[in-house]
Design a protein around this motif. Structure first.
Motif, PDB file in Angstrom:
ATOM      1  N   MET A  26       0.799  -1.221   0.000  1.00 42.64           N
ATOM      2  CA  MET A  26       0.000   0.000   0.000  1.00 42.64           C
ATOM      3  C   MET A  26       0.840   1.285   0.000  1.00 42.64           C
ATOM      4  SD  MET A  26      -3.089  -1.011  -0.158  1.00 42.64           S
ATOM      5  CE  MET A  26      -3.995   0.438   0.247  1.00 42.64           C
ATOM      6  N   PHE A  27       1.927   1.285   0.756  1.00 44.58           N
ATOM      7  CA  PHE A  27       2.640   2.542   0.972  1.00 44.58           C
ATOM      8  C   PHE A  27       3.956   2.673   0.221  1.00 44.58           C
ATOM      9  CE2 PHE A  27      -0.037   2.079   4.833  1.00 44.58           C
ATOM     10  CZ  PHE A  27      -0.868   3.160   4.579  1.00 44.58           C
ATOM     11  N   ILE A  28       4.416   1.606  -0.411  1.00 47.67           N
ATOM     12  CA  ILE A  28       5.638   1.705  -1.207  1.00 47.67           C
ATOM     13  C   ILE A  28       5.379   1.294  -2.658  1.00 47.67           C
ATOM     14  CG2 ILE A  28       7.996   0.851  -1.522  1.00 47.67           C
ATOM     15  CD1 ILE A  28       8.195   0.698   1.551  1.00 47.67           C
ATOM     16  N   ALA A  29       4.882   0.076  -2.848  1.00 47.77           N
ATOM     17  CA  ALA A  29       4.715  -0.436  -4.216  1.00 47.77           C
ATOM     18  C   ALA A  29       3.649   0.326  -5.008  1.00 47.77           C
ATOM     19  CB  ALA A  29       4.387  -1.925  -4.173  1.00 47.77           C
ATOM     20  N   MET A  30       2.497   0.564  -4.395  1.00 44.07           N
ATOM     21  CA  MET A  30       1.430   1.268  -5.113  1.00 44.07           C
ATOM     22  C   MET A  30       1.818   2.702  -5.467  1.00 44.07           C
ATOM     23  SD  MET A  30      -1.002  -0.916  -5.643  1.00 44.07           S
ATOM     24  CE  MET A  30      -2.547  -0.096  -5.866  1.00 44.07           C
ATOM     25  N   PRO A  39       5.643  -0.115 -12.232  1.00 46.18           N
ATOM     26  CA  PRO A  39       4.693  -1.115 -11.738  1.00 46.18           C
ATOM     27  C   PRO A  39       5.308  -2.415 -11.220  1.00 46.18           C
ATOM     28  CG  PRO A  39       4.724  -1.150 -14.117  1.00 46.18           C
ATOM     29  CD  PRO A  39       5.628  -0.023 -13.684  1.00 46.18           C
ATOM     30  N   LEU A  40       6.567  -2.666 -11.464  1.00 39.81           N
ATOM     31  CA  LEU A  40       7.170  -3.953 -11.095  1.00 39.81           C
ATOM     32  C   LEU A  40       7.048  -4.300  -9.602  1.00 39.81           C
ATOM     33  CD1 LEU A  40       8.510  -6.274 -12.584  1.00 39.81           C
ATOM     34  CD2 LEU A  40      10.717  -5.230 -12.056  1.00 39.81           C
ATOM     35  N   PRO A  41       7.276  -3.356  -8.675  1.00 37.39           N
ATOM     36  CA  PRO A  41       7.141  -3.722  -7.259  1.00 37.39           C
ATOM     37  C   PRO A  41       5.740  -4.224  -6.883  1.00 37.39           C
ATOM     38  CG  PRO A  41       8.339  -1.673  -7.452  1.00 37.39           C
ATOM     39  CD  PRO A  41       7.820  -2.004  -8.825  1.00 37.39           C
ATOM     40  N   VAL A  42       4.710  -3.717  -7.553  1.00 39.57           N
ATOM     41  CA  VAL A  42       3.351  -4.173  -7.259  1.00 39.57           C
ATOM     42  C   VAL A  42       3.190  -5.640  -7.636  1.00 39.57           C
ATOM     43  CG1 VAL A  42       0.904  -3.915  -7.859  1.00 39.57           C
ATOM     44  CG2 VAL A  42       2.290  -1.897  -7.406  1.00 39.57           C
ATOM     45  N   LYS A  43       3.807  -6.022  -8.739  1.00 32.55           N
ATOM     46  CA  LYS A  43       3.709  -7.413  -9.182  1.00 32.55           C
ATOM     47  C   LYS A  43       4.247  -8.358  -8.116  1.00 32.55           C
ATOM     48  CE  LYS A  43       5.316 -10.529 -12.813  1.00 32.55           C
ATOM     49  NZ  LYS A  43       6.074 -10.630 -14.062  1.00 32.55           N
ATOM     50  N   TYR A  44       5.445  -8.108  -7.639  1.00 28.44           N
ATOM     51  CA  TYR A  44       6.076  -9.020  -6.687  1.00 28.44           C
ATOM     52  C   TYR A  44       5.548  -8.864  -5.262  1.00 28.44           C
ATOM     53  CZ  TYR A  44       9.067 -10.036 -10.592  1.00 28.44           C
ATOM     54  OH  TYR A  44       9.519 -10.414 -11.826  1.00 28.44           O
ATOM     55  N   THR A  45       5.347  -7.637  -4.832  1.00 27.37           N
ATOM     56  CA  THR A  45       4.804  -7.413  -3.498  1.00 27.37           C
ATOM     57  C   THR A  45       3.368  -7.904  -3.418  1.00 27.37           C
ATOM     58  OG1 THR A  45       6.183  -5.440  -3.348  1.00 27.37           O
ATOM     59  CG2 THR A  45       4.504  -5.702  -1.670  1.00 27.37           C
ATOM     60  N   GLY A  46       2.604  -7.677  -4.470  1.00 30.48           N
ATOM     61  CA  GLY A  46       1.223  -8.152  -4.513  1.00 30.48           C
ATOM     62  C   GLY A  46       1.133  -9.657  -4.490  1.00 30.48           C
ATOM     63  N   TRP A  47       2.033 -10.304  -5.222  1.00 29.90           N
ATOM     64  CA  TRP A  47       2.071 -11.766  -5.231  1.00 29.90           C
ATOM     65  C   TRP A  47       2.402 -12.296  -3.833  1.00 29.90           C
ATOM     66  CZ3 TRP A  47       5.957 -15.363  -4.270  1.00 29.90           C
ATOM     67  CH2 TRP A  47       5.682 -16.664  -4.674  1.00 29.90           C
ATOM     68  N   ALA A  48       3.432 -11.722  -3.198  1.00 34.94           N
ATOM     69  CA  ALA A  48       3.837 -12.153  -1.858  1.00 34.94           C
ATOM     70  C   ALA A  48       2.711 -11.905  -0.860  1.00 34.94           C
ATOM     71  CB  ALA A  48       5.103 -11.423  -1.429  1.00 34.94           C
ATOM     72  N   HIS A  49       2.089 -10.745  -0.964  1.00 33.35           N
ATOM     73  CA  HIS A  49       0.992 -10.434  -0.053  1.00 33.35           C
ATOM     74  C   HIS A  49      -0.171 -11.407  -0.247  1.00 33.35           C
ATOM     75  CE1 HIS A  49      -1.977  -8.402   2.310  1.00 33.35           C
ATOM     76  NE2 HIS A  49      -2.749  -8.234   1.244  1.00 33.35           N
ATOM     77  N   LEU A  79     -11.245  -9.469   9.955  1.00 37.03           N
ATOM     78  CA  LEU A  79     -11.321  -8.022   9.758  1.00 37.03           C
ATOM     79  C   LEU A  79      -9.934  -7.384   9.839  1.00 37.03           C
ATOM     80  CD1 LEU A  79     -13.045  -5.466   9.365  1.00 37.03           C
ATOM     81  CD2 LEU A  79     -13.255  -5.362  11.856  1.00 37.03           C
ATOM     82  N   ALA A  80      -9.137  -7.840  10.788  1.00 34.89           N
ATOM     83  CA  ALA A  80      -7.783  -7.298  10.949  1.00 34.89           C
ATOM     84  C   ALA A  80      -6.952  -7.513   9.698  1.00 34.89           C
ATOM     85  CB  ALA A  80      -7.103  -7.943  12.150  1.00 34.89           C
ATOM     86  N   SER A  81      -7.164  -8.634   9.024  1.00 33.28           N
ATOM     87  CA  SER A  81      -6.374  -8.922   7.825  1.00 33.28           C
ATOM     88  C   SER A  81      -6.725  -7.999   6.659  1.00 33.28           C
ATOM     89  CB  SER A  81      -6.563 -10.378   7.398  1.00 33.28           C
ATOM     90  OG  SER A  81      -7.844 -10.570   6.827  1.00 33.28           O
ATOM     91  N   LEU A  82      -7.853  -7.335   6.739  1.00 34.25           N
ATOM     92  CA  LEU A  82      -8.308  -6.469   5.652  1.00 34.25           C
ATOM     93  C   LEU A  82      -7.941  -5.000   5.853  1.00 34.25           C
ATOM     94  CD1 LEU A  82     -11.879  -7.995   5.223  1.00 34.25           C
ATOM     95  CD2 LEU A  82      -9.826  -8.492   3.880  1.00 34.25           C
ATOM     96  N   LEU A  83      -7.424  -4.666   7.029  1.00 32.19           N
ATOM     97  CA  LEU A  83      -7.111  -3.278   7.351  1.00 32.19           C
ATOM     98  C   LEU A  83      -5.608  -3.062   7.489  1.00 32.19           C
ATOM     99  CD1 LEU A  83      -9.796  -2.791  10.158  1.00 32.19           C
ATOM    100  CD2 LEU A  83      -9.935  -2.009   7.786  1.00 32.19           C
ATOM    101  N   PRO A  84      -5.097  -1.935   6.982  1.00 29.41           N
ATOM    102  CA  PRO A  84      -3.687  -1.639   7.238  1.00 29.41           C
ATOM    103  C   PRO A  84      -3.456  -1.552   8.755  1.00 29.41           C
ATOM    104  CG  PRO A  84      -4.584  -0.136   5.601  1.00 29.41           C
ATOM    105  CD  PRO A  84      -5.743  -0.911   6.173  1.00 29.41           C
ATOM    106  N   PHE A  85      -2.399  -2.119   9.227  1.00 32.84           N
ATOM    107  CA  PHE A  85      -2.029  -2.184  10.647  1.00 32.84           C
ATOM    108  C   PHE A  85      -2.932  -3.116  11.456  1.00 32.84           C
ATOM    109  CE2 PHE A  85      -0.645   2.016   9.153  1.00 32.84           C
ATOM    110  CZ  PHE A  85       0.720   1.912   9.371  1.00 32.84           C
ATOM    111  N   GLY A  86      -3.995  -3.655  10.858  1.00 33.34           N
ATOM    112  CA  GLY A  86      -4.907  -4.543  11.565  1.00 33.34           C
ATOM    113  C   GLY A  86      -4.244  -5.787  12.126  1.00 33.34           C
TER     114      GLY A  86
END
Length: 108
Positions: A26-30, A39-49, A79-86
Motif C-alpha cells: 500500500m505505501f511503497i509499491a502502489m 509497476p514492477l514492485p506491485v507485481k512481486y509485493t502483490g504476489w507475496a501479499h 477483519l484485521a487482515s483487511l485493514l492496514p495495521f490490523g
C-alpha cells in the motif's frame, strides 16, 4: 497444549509477515506504480501479499478451531487482515494468549 502454543506462534509470525507485506504494497509499491510509473514492485509485493494473506486465513482458521476461539474473535482476525495495521493490532491478543497458555503449561 504445546500444539496450540506452536500453532499460535506460527499464526503470530504469519500475521506479522502478512501485515508487513500489506503495508509495503500500500505505501511503497502502489505509490511507485502510480506516481513514478514503475509497476514492477506491485507485481512481486502483490504476489507475496496474496500468498501471505491466504496463509493467514488458513493458519488462522486452524488456530481458531484448535484453540476453540469464539466466532467474534475469528471475525476480528479476518477483519484485521483487511485493514492496514490490523494484523499488528490483533497480534496483541494472540501474544497475550500465547503467554497465558505458556504460563498454564509451567504451572501444571
Amino acid at each position: 497444549m504445546e500444539n496450540k502454543i506452536k500453532a499460535l506462534k506460527q499464526f503470530h509470525i504469519i500475521s506479522i509477515l502478512e501485515g508487513a507485506s500489506f503495508l509495503l504494497l500500500m505505501f511503497i509499491a502502489m505509490p511507485l506504480k502510480y506516481m513514478a510509473d514503475y509497476p514492477l514492485p506491485v507485481k512481486y509485493t502483490g504476489w507475496a501479499h496474496g500468498v501471505l494473506f491466504i496463509a493467514y486465513l488458513i493458519v488462522g482458521l486452524r488456530v481458531a478451531v484448535l484453540c476453540k476461539w469464539p466466532i467474534g474473535k475469528v471475525a476480528l482476525a479476518v477483519l484485521a487482515s483487511l485493514l492496514p495495521f490490523g494484523p499488528f493490532v490483533f497480534d496483541r491478543t494472540v501474544k497475550k494468549e500465547i503467554a497465558e497458555r505458556e504460563a498454564a503449561v509451567v504451572v501444571s
